[in-house]
Design a protein around this motif. Structure first.
Motif, PDB file in Angstrom:
ATOM      1  N   ALA A 136      -1.541 -12.718  -6.092  1.00 56.52           N
ATOM      2  CA  ALA A 136      -2.005 -11.410  -6.274  1.00 56.52           C
ATOM      3  C   ALA A 136      -1.348 -10.578  -7.562  1.00 56.52           C
ATOM      4  O   ALA A 136      -2.231  -9.908  -8.127  1.00 56.52           O
ATOM      5  N   ARG A 137      -0.339 -11.141  -7.703  1.00 56.16           N
ATOM      6  CA  ARG A 137       0.217 -10.665  -9.184  1.00 56.16           C
ATOM      7  C   ARG A 137      -0.750 -10.946 -10.343  1.00 56.16           C
ATOM      8  O   ARG A 137      -0.941 -10.164 -11.254  1.00 56.16           O
ATOM      9  N   TYR A 182       3.550  -3.041  -8.840  1.00 58.46           N
ATOM     10  CA  TYR A 182       2.451  -3.800  -9.582  1.00 58.46           C
ATOM     11  C   TYR A 182       3.152  -4.684 -10.847  1.00 58.46           C
ATOM     12  O   TYR A 182       4.363  -4.422 -11.255  1.00 58.46           O
ATOM     13  N   ALA A 239      -5.495  -8.113  -3.506  1.00 55.82           N
ATOM     14  CA  ALA A 239      -3.870  -8.122  -3.973  1.00 55.82           C
ATOM     15  C   ALA A 239      -3.058  -7.529  -2.979  1.00 55.82           C
ATOM     16  O   ALA A 239      -1.872  -7.551  -2.949  1.00 55.82           O
ATOM     17  N   THR A 240      -3.529  -6.349  -2.235  1.00 52.45           N
ATOM     18  CA  THR A 240      -2.791  -5.326  -1.612  1.00 52.45           C
ATOM     19  C   THR A 240      -2.667  -5.473   0.032  1.00 52.45           C
ATOM     20  O   THR A 240      -1.977  -4.819   0.614  1.00 52.45           O
ATOM     21  N   GLU A 277       1.518 -14.136  -2.834  1.00 51.15           N
ATOM     22  CA  GLU A 277       1.924 -13.222  -3.681  1.00 51.15           C
ATOM     23  C   GLU A 277       1.820 -13.487  -5.252  1.00 51.15           C
ATOM     24  O   GLU A 277       1.435 -12.691  -5.895  1.00 51.15           O
TER      25      GLU A 277
END
Length: 522
Positions: A456-457, A491, A446-447, A453
């Motif tokens: 990832a969230r 986050y 995710a990072t 995106e």
């Protein structure tokens, strides 16, 4: 003849019995040198990798070919770093009073927008601002309250950089002007809006503690940069921020209160240089003609979002966490491998209590070791970053304490989850791999810009990696256009909500481990 049955000690009950189990598990942990050594190494790795990353980060500013120290960043009344740059036409006001103005036009330009990077186009960015303001002087970072019309978010009342209250939606034009009023009564500022200058609607109230008797009151215009984000070919994203400028036309400007006569003062607050567009086409400033003011400005009044954050010193936490997972899993699977689990369960036949004692010991030991590591890393890492010219976004002492203690709690809860997986699988390799896959891997994916995106969230909402939200120190601000994604340290869940997700996974895994431990043979 009578016979007496041999004495058999019974396990203690109640608190004394559980305390006995805790002592036994603690003794077991501290007498295994490999576990203790690996836990110490995990703490050291967290510290050393974090300090190495801080030592490798340098920042400076330039004046032509010369590298110089970067200028000080203004700090707002709440202690946060702020952007405080706008054009200000103002008069001094002593005591109570108000300002009223009608806004009839708001236009702007955006330089080099995509897809045609070779031209300048008309347009307003969503958070371009024009309106009336009361400010504690022209010093950057000083307290203020403002009533404004924005590019795309309607009428707003904002104060002290972080506070934002919405009024009516919609824009402004000659056919549909906006009337704005800001009233001062002591330390209280009240904002109003009107469509006709007769019927007024209250938008909000701001209490500016310690506001001096004499303040500056007037008209302002600001226009923050235009942010565009492009996905890179090899993953990740490319952010570009472009200069913008806004121009607003005011008339029917009225001041009430102790306001000296004379000309309006004019200041480009916080402006340190000009672009070619400003120099040769439309400089920031104010034109006054027949009671009409045409004000042009750039910049923003908002929280500052660029800079290092305190959690950036904790880049070694993921590596340290992997070592913690190994220790936590081996704390239970080692007994299965050596056949000691039978002895453990004989000493504590209530298997759920025995596993709970193990979980409490490994969680507490991990928390203490991680707390020492995060305290040293954040404290020393901040000093190293500053000595290398980096600007660290300031946060409150409570927020920094939450980051330090919260990351230590993340380690402790992750250790309990890993222990529970060890009890479920009974095999070290399988449990370690599973724990790393569900805790560490989602955070990495995710990072590091591997995933889109949105994906990832969702990973950081639904997996145990949500717990890493506890380390976010700077919040998202709706009134600031930013790239709020995990890759940038933001986050999808609030810090404590993210940690709660990890705690829920640990609790569920521990319950499953207890159920299986009771059903299966040792």
């Amino acid at each position: 003849m009578t016979t007496t049955a041999p004495y058999r000690p019974r396990p203690r009950a109640g608190r004394d019995g559980f305390a006995h189990l805790l002592h036994a598990e603690w003794t077991k942990f501290r007498t295994v040198r490999g576990w203790v050594t690996t836990m110490v190494i995990a703490a050291l790795v967290t510290v050393l990798l974090g300090l190495l990353a801080a030592a490798g980060s340098h920042a400076s500013c330039s004046e032509g070919p010369v590298e110089v120290a970067c200028p000080a960043v203004p700090v707002g009344p709440g202690g946060e770093a702020v952007e405080d740059q706008f054009y200000f036409a103002h008069r001094s006001l002593t005591g109570n009073g108000d300002i009223t103005a009608r806004l009839t036009s708001m236009t702007g330009i955006i330089t080099y927008p995509p897809p045609d990077h070779d031209k300048i186009v008309p347009g307003l960015v969503p958070w371009a601002k024009a309106g009336v303001i009361v400010k504690d002087g022209t010093r950057q970072g000083s307290a203020y309250a403002a009533m404004m019309v924005t590019g795309s978010h309607g009428v707003r009342m904002q104060h002290n950089f972080t506070e934002d209250t919405a009024g009516r939606p919609g824009g402004v034009s000659a056919a549909s002007p906006r009337w704005l009023r800001l009233t001062r009564s002591g330390d209280t500022l009240t904002g109003y809006e009107s469509a006709d200058g007769t019927r007024w609607t209250k938008v909000g109230t701001a209490h500016l503690a310690g506001l001096p008797a004499t303040v500056q009151i007037g008209l302002f215009v600001a226009s923050p940069g235009d942010l565009t984000v492009k996905r890179a070919d090899l993953g990740g994203s490319i952010e570009q921020m472009r200069f913008t400028q806004a121009t607003a036309v005011f008339d029917n400007v009225g001041l009430r209160g102790d306001v000296p006569g004379g000309a309006w003062s004019r200041d480009a607050v916080g402006v340190t240089g000009t672009t070619d567009w400003e120099r040769y086409h439309r400089p920031n400033g104010v034109l006054e003609s027949g009671g009409t003011f045409t004000v042009t400005g750039a910049g923003d009044l908002a929280p500052r979002m660029d800079g290092q954050t305190v959690e950036r010193t904790l880049t070694g936490a993921l590596t340290g966490l992997i070592l913690v997972i190994v220790v936590a899993v081996m704390f239970v699977t080692g007994e299965y491998r050596r056949g000691m689990i039978r002895t453990t369960l004989l000493a504590g036949p209530r298997r759920g209590r025995t596993l709970a004692a193990k979980a409490l010991v490994i969680g507490a030991v991990t928390f203490v070791a991680a707390l020492a590591a995060t305290t040293v890393t954040v404290t020393a890492g901040k000093r190293i970053l500053r000595s290398n010219g980096n600007y660290i976004l300031p946060v409150s002492p409570l927020t920094e304490l939450r980051v330090v203690v919260g990351v230590a709690a993340l380690f402790g809860v992750a250790a309990v989850l890993a222990l529970a997986l060890g009890a479920v699988f009974r095999r070290g390799v399988a449990a370690i791999v599973t724990a790393v896959v569900v805790i560490v891997v989602p955070s990495i994916l995710a990072t590091v810009s591997v995933l889109p995106e949105g994906a990832a969230r969702w990973l950081l909402r639904l997996t145990p990696a949500a717990g890493f939200a506890i380390q976010q120190s700077v919040p998202e601000y709706p009134q600031v256009t930013g790239h709020y994604v995990p890759q940038a340290g933001y986050y999808p869940l609030a810090p404590w909500a993210g940690l709660a997700v990890l705690c829920a996974y640990a609790a569920l895994a521990l319950v499953l481990a207890v159920v299986l431990l009771r059903r299966r043979d040792a």
